[in-house]
Design a protein around this motif. Structure first.
Motif, PDB file in Angstrom:
ATOM      1  N   ARG A   1       1.436  95.200 -31.922  1.00 29.82           N
ATOM      2  CA  ARG A   1       2.708  95.794 -31.505  1.00 29.82           C
ATOM      3  C   ARG A   1       2.490  96.777 -30.370  1.00 29.82           C
ATOM      4  O   ARG A   1       3.247  96.796 -29.392  1.00 29.82           O
ATOM      5  N   ALA A   2       1.435  97.607 -30.470  1.00 29.31           N
ATOM      6  CA  ALA A   2       1.150  98.576 -29.414  1.00 29.31           C
ATOM      7  C   ALA A   2       0.831  97.878 -28.099  1.00 29.31           C
ATOM      8  O   ALA A   2       1.271  98.296 -27.026  1.00 29.31           O
ATOM      9  N   THR A   3       0.067  96.788 -28.188  1.00 23.08           N
ATOM     10  CA  THR A   3      -0.270  96.024 -26.977  1.00 23.08           C
ATOM     11  C   THR A   3       0.970  95.400 -26.370  1.00 23.08           C
ATOM     12  O   THR A   3       1.141  95.391 -25.146  1.00 23.08           O
ATOM     13  N   SER A   4       1.836  94.888 -27.210  1.00 23.47           N
ATOM     14  CA  SER A   4       3.068  94.271 -26.716  1.00 23.47           C
ATOM     15  C   SER A   4       3.960  95.301 -26.024  1.00 23.47           C
ATOM     16  O   SER A   4       4.579  95.019 -24.987  1.00 23.47           O
ATOM     17  N   LEU A   5       4.023  96.503 -26.595  1.00 23.97           N
ATOM     18  CA  LEU A   5       4.818  97.561 -25.986  1.00 23.97           C
ATOM     19  C   LEU A   5       4.248  97.971 -24.626  1.00 23.97           C
ATOM     20  O   LEU A   5       4.993  98.205 -23.667  1.00 23.97           O
TER      21      LEU A   5
ATOM     22  N   LEU B   1       4.612  97.326 -18.478  1.00 28.04           N
ATOM     23  CA  LEU B   1       4.036  96.845 -17.226  1.00 28.04           C
ATOM     24  C   LEU B   1       4.953  95.859 -16.509  1.00 28.04           C
ATOM     25  O   LEU B   1       4.974  95.818 -15.267  1.00 28.04           O
ATOM     26  N   ILE B   2       5.688  95.060 -17.260  1.00 27.90           N
ATOM     27  CA  ILE B   2       6.504  94.019 -16.641  1.00 27.90           C
ATOM     28  C   ILE B   2       7.970  94.424 -16.508  1.00 27.90           C
ATOM     29  O   ILE B   2       8.784  93.664 -15.997  1.00 27.90           O
ATOM     30  N   ASP B   3       8.299  95.630 -16.935  1.00 22.32           N
ATOM     31  CA  ASP B   3       9.674  96.115 -16.894  1.00 22.32           C
ATOM     32  C   ASP B   3      10.183  96.239 -15.453  1.00 22.32           C
ATOM     33  O   ASP B   3       9.531  96.850 -14.607  1.00 22.32           O
ATOM     34  N   LEU B   4      11.323  95.657 -15.170  1.00 22.59           N
ATOM     35  CA  LEU B   4      11.990  95.827 -13.881  1.00 22.59           C
ATOM     36  C   LEU B   4      13.223  96.719 -13.993  1.00 22.59           C
ATOM     37  O   LEU B   4      13.717  97.207 -12.978  1.00 22.59           O
TER      38      LEU B   4
END
Length: 337
Positions: free
Chosen positions: A7-11, A16-19
């Protein structure tokens, strides 16, 4: 990998990919939300009215901006500034805020990032692919873009100007020409600190009006003048120092060597002085995004001192001395063999 770690890695990946966030910040700046809140318009209704926004979408925007710390929620439907939004209002943050306006030239430059795939595949600027016009053509035709870019370069001069003006050995120098020096911000710093110098700043003819105003307002018009021209053409000859500051980063190796070659041809027994904030050590780790910006916007690149030695050799120059200062500032002094 356990579920908590996953979950932490996914967050982290989601960040990183948030636009949404980079565009949300730009929308806030474009709507002048920091200024409005600082001026006392803090509630959602008046904020929507004053910013010309629809209330409900604006509230959703502010909810996200509160979550990332750009604003604080001070009450039901009321908002305040944080350290981040105050930074946008600081006097020395004006150029950054102007860059973020979605309807301005900074956003037009940033949109070159959407063509990064083209740049990585070809090594060329993506600006022309995205906008249909190469950057330097647009720079000459678009007054807003040229003035904005010149203003950003002038703001960057604080990184190089005071140190170069004070630390370089100017005493034996009588004439200096800043090649590709834009409006003349760096040259102004140098001649102000060294009154015996006669200075010139060379850039494209379209820059003339802005440069004349800048030099006059800097109080150096009597000792510094604008020279229209291109650094890919023959340069005025016989100056003691040909200054090339934060120019070569904008170009690939072939063009960078061509610029230095023109300086070498004109300099004769004079010096060619390269000034850059270079990749290397901690600076490289902190500045990788700028390197990519140089690529997608201009087809340029960050370099090391060793890279400049190679470029100098290709231009018929040899490195005489290299000096460095904290923050990545490097001055590479070159001359004819």
């Amino acid at each position: 990998m356990d579920s908590e770690e996953s979950r932490a890695t996914s967050l982290e990946l989601a960040k990183l990919i948030d636009l949404a966030t980079p565009f949300a910040v730009r929308v806030a700046v474009t709507l002048r939300l920091p200024e409005l809140i600082a001026g006392g318009t803090t509630e959602i209704g008046p904020l929507a009215t004053e910013s010309g926004a629809h209330r409900e979408p604006l509230q959703r925007l502010l909810r996200h901006l509160v979550s990332i710390g750009l604003f604080a929620e001070t009450g039901e439907g009321a908002y305040g500034l944080t350290a981040l939004s105050r930074r946008l209002l600081a006097e020395d943050g004006t150029w950054l805020k102007d860059w973020l306006v979605l309807e301005g030239p900074g956003a037009r430059m940033d949109m070159a990032f959407s063509g990064m795939l083209h740049s990585v595949r070809t090594g060329d600027s993506a600006y022309g692919t995205v906008h249909g016009t190469p950057f330097w053509d647009d720079y000459q035709r678009n007054d807003d873009l040229r003035r904005f870019f010149g203003g950003v370069m002038a703001a960057y001069a604080w990184q190089t100007g005071p140190v170069l003006a004070a630390e370089f050995e100017w005493a034996p120098v009588k004439t200096v020409i800043d090649v590709g020096g834009g409006q003349g911000a760096l040259l102004s710093e140098i001649v102000r600190a060294n009154p015996h110098l006669d200075g010139e700043v060379l850039d494209l003819p379209a820059v003339a009006a802005e440069a004349d105003v800048f030099l006059a307002e800097a109080g150096v018009a009597g000792r510094a003048r604008f020279v229209p021209g291109s650094f890919f053409d023959a340069l005025p000859e016989g100056r003691d120092v040909y200054l090339v500051s934060r120019v070569l980063t904008d170009w690939n190796d072939e063009n960078a060597a061509a610029i230095l070659r023109r300086c070498a041809e004109a300099a004769g027994d004079g010096r060619v002085v390269i000034v850059e904030v270079l990749a290397g050590d901690s600076h490289a780790e902190q500045n990788t995004s700028f390197d990519l910006q140089s690529l997608v916007l201009l087809g340029g690149q960050e370099r090391t001192v060793a890279d400049f030695e190679v470029l100098a050799g290709a231009a018929g120059l040899e490195v005489i001395e290299t000096r460095t200062w904290p923050g990545g500032l490097v001055v590479v002094e070159c001359g004819r063999p």
